[in-house]
Design an enzyme around this catalytic site. Structure first.
Site, PDB file in Angstrom:
ATOM      1  N   ASP A  95       9.482 -18.953  11.382  1.00  0.00           N
ATOM      2  CA  ASP A  95       9.536 -18.320  10.064  1.00  0.00           C
ATOM      3  C   ASP A  95       8.875 -16.948  10.061  1.00  0.00           C
ATOM      4  OD1 ASP A  95      11.031 -20.166   8.708  1.00  0.00           O
ATOM      5  OD2 ASP A  95       9.350 -21.156   7.721  1.00  0.00           O
ATOM      6  N   LYS A 140      18.775 -20.725   8.654  1.00  0.00           N
ATOM      7  CA  LYS A 140      17.813 -20.690   7.553  1.00  0.00           C
ATOM      8  C   LYS A 140      18.555 -20.236   6.287  1.00  0.00           C
ATOM      9  CE  LYS A 140      14.021 -21.693   9.941  1.00  0.00           C
ATOM     10  NZ  LYS A 140      13.060 -22.761   9.608  1.00  0.00           N
ATOM     11  N   ARG A 165      19.001 -15.249  10.157  1.00  0.00           N
ATOM     12  CA  ARG A 165      17.924 -14.259  10.170  1.00  0.00           C
ATOM     13  C   ARG A 165      17.955 -13.360  11.398  1.00  0.00           C
ATOM     14  NH1 ARG A 165      13.187 -18.144   7.627  1.00  0.00           N
ATOM     15  NH2 ARG A 165      13.825 -17.863   5.444  1.00  0.00           N
ATOM     16  N   LYS A 195      11.475 -17.360  -4.664  1.00  0.00           N
ATOM     17  CA  LYS A 195      11.607 -18.636  -3.953  1.00  0.00           C
ATOM     18  C   LYS A 195      10.255 -19.156  -3.505  1.00  0.00           C
ATOM     19  CE  LYS A 195      13.878 -20.618   0.141  1.00  0.00           C
ATOM     20  NZ  LYS A 195      14.554 -21.764  -0.499  1.00  0.00           N
TER      21      LYS A 195
END
Length: 411
Positions: free
Chosen positions: A296, A323, A327, A393
């Site tokens: 991440d 994801k 990404r 988010k």
């Protein structure tokens, strides 16, 4: 020095909500993250009949070891992967018919390894449209338990969902894992289950989860390490100093390991009992790094990579392609928009040194793309975003917090 207070961990808040709902008694969660993802999880619990009480600094959840309080429910999971993957497993332990759907973004993300494992355990589960994706319906009759084989090479959340379910089954679970990504997130799950009274055993690649349920507790949520990475990277990039309070030795989240990547690149790092500090030294070195377990934070590193003295190569991050967006490709595309030389492969990206110029960042509605390239903007004027608001988010106040940081460490 800039002292930064980061909101609670999204990963820990989601797990804590599941555990609290499954526990026998009332659990108090202290300092939970309040964002679109976690509010969606709490809303999903409420739709399933769990009581979630809220104060400004805590949530109280009335647990129901027997499962949802309603015989039917329609749950909308928004963009939340933890909501979309954990709640069907929780519902399976109850008795009733429960339908789950999600946003178009979440509908695209894969679910099949988890739902296949649930079916292998006897759960009546039906994908309504594309196999392995939302929407889906669980017709629940409780879960007996037993042995199951799981491929968690795309997401550790598949394994976490089954681990969390295990104590709610009648005989417990033996989960044999054939592949596993983001191992530190599984360690978070195991540590939190322990705090709620369940000790998971291991026999090689098999996790042994006993039956018997969870006990309610009071649980404090630590700051989000993934979100902290943007503030630590800002210090390394600008030569400033940033301290994140509440995140130090003994932190559950593996993404705190991102500061060790910054250390290898030349930053100074101090990890204390209850805080972590990163100081920039005015230079960043090129690096080759495997980020499978802290993927991440891959976009964070990609966003500061052009300012390194040599190439930055990030390897073993194929799972970042599934994801909120792909990404790897998103980082490559946006770096090229900024005039940076980039190459990618199936599971790697290499970024060469350059001088980025301002451009609009294509976010794909992905909060981590926005927050990562906000760091680039500390050294590159003229960066804007086509959807800056998608940070809601995980960190609705990100832009305000980052503007304050910029004022303190850049001026």
């Amino acid at each position: 020095m800039a002292l930064v207070h980061i909101p609670g961990s999204k990963s820990i808040t989601a797990r804590a909500l599941f555990l609290a709902a499954a526990a026998d008694g009332v659990t108090t969660l202290q300092r939970p993250l309040r964002s679109d993802d976690t509010e969606g999880f709490a809303e999903g619990l409420a739709r399933l009949g769990y009581r979630v009480g809220r104060t400004p600094d805590s949530w109280q959840v009335d647990g129901r070891p027997q499962g949802p309080a309603v015989p039917e429910a329609d749950v909308y999971c928004r963009d939340g992967a933890t909501t979309a993957r954990f709640l069907p497993a929780l519902a399976a332990a109850g008795h009733g018919t429960y339908r789950f759907d999600a946003s178009p973004q979440m509908r695209r993300r894969p679910l099949l390894p988890l739902t296949r494992a649930l079916r292998d355990l006897g759960v009546d589960l039906r994908h309504e449209e594309a196999e392995g994706h939302h929407p889906l319906t669980v017709t629940a009759h409780g879960v007996e338990g037993g042995e199951v084989v799981l491929d968690a090479g795309q997401s550790s959340q598949y394994l976490t969902a089954l681990l969390l379910l295990g104590p709610l089954t009648r005989t417990g679970l033996r989960i044999t894992v054939t592949d596993l990504v983001s191992v530190p997130y599984v360690e978070i799950t195991l540590a939190m289950m322990r705090s709620f009274g369940v000790e998971v055993g291991r026999e090689g690649s098999t996790y042994v989860v006993p039956p018997g349920g969870y006990r309610a507790t009071t649980y404090a949520i630590e700051p989000d390490a993934s979100t902290s990475s943007y503030f630590f990277a800002a210090a390394a990039l600008t030569g400033g100093e940033v301290t994140v309070a509440g995140l130090g030795e003994g932190a559950l989240q593996g993404d705190l390991g991102f500061v060790e990547v910054l250390r290898r690149m030349g930053a100074q790092v101090e990890i204390g009992a209850d805080r972590t500090t990163v100081r920039g030294t005015g230079q960043l070195h090129g690096i080759t790094v495997t980020m499978r377990d802290i993927s991440d934070t891959m976009p964070t590193l990609a966003a500061i990579a052009p300012f390194a003295s040599g190439p930055v190569r990030i390897e073993d991050v194929a799972n970042t392609r599934v994801k909120e967006c792909d990404r790897l490709d998103a980082c490559a595309e946006n770096l090229r928009r900024l005039g940076v030389d980039v190459a990618t492969g199936e599971d790697w990206i290499e970024i060469r040194p350059g001088v980025p110029s301002g451009a609009e960042i294509k976010t794909y509605g992905d909060h981590r793309i926005v927050m990562s390239f906000a760091v680039t903007g500390l050294r590159t004027p003229g960066i804007s975003f086509d959807d800056p608001g998608c940070v809601r988010k995980t960190f609705p106040g990100f832009h305000e917090a980052f503007a304050r940081l910029k004022g303190e460490i850049v001026g």
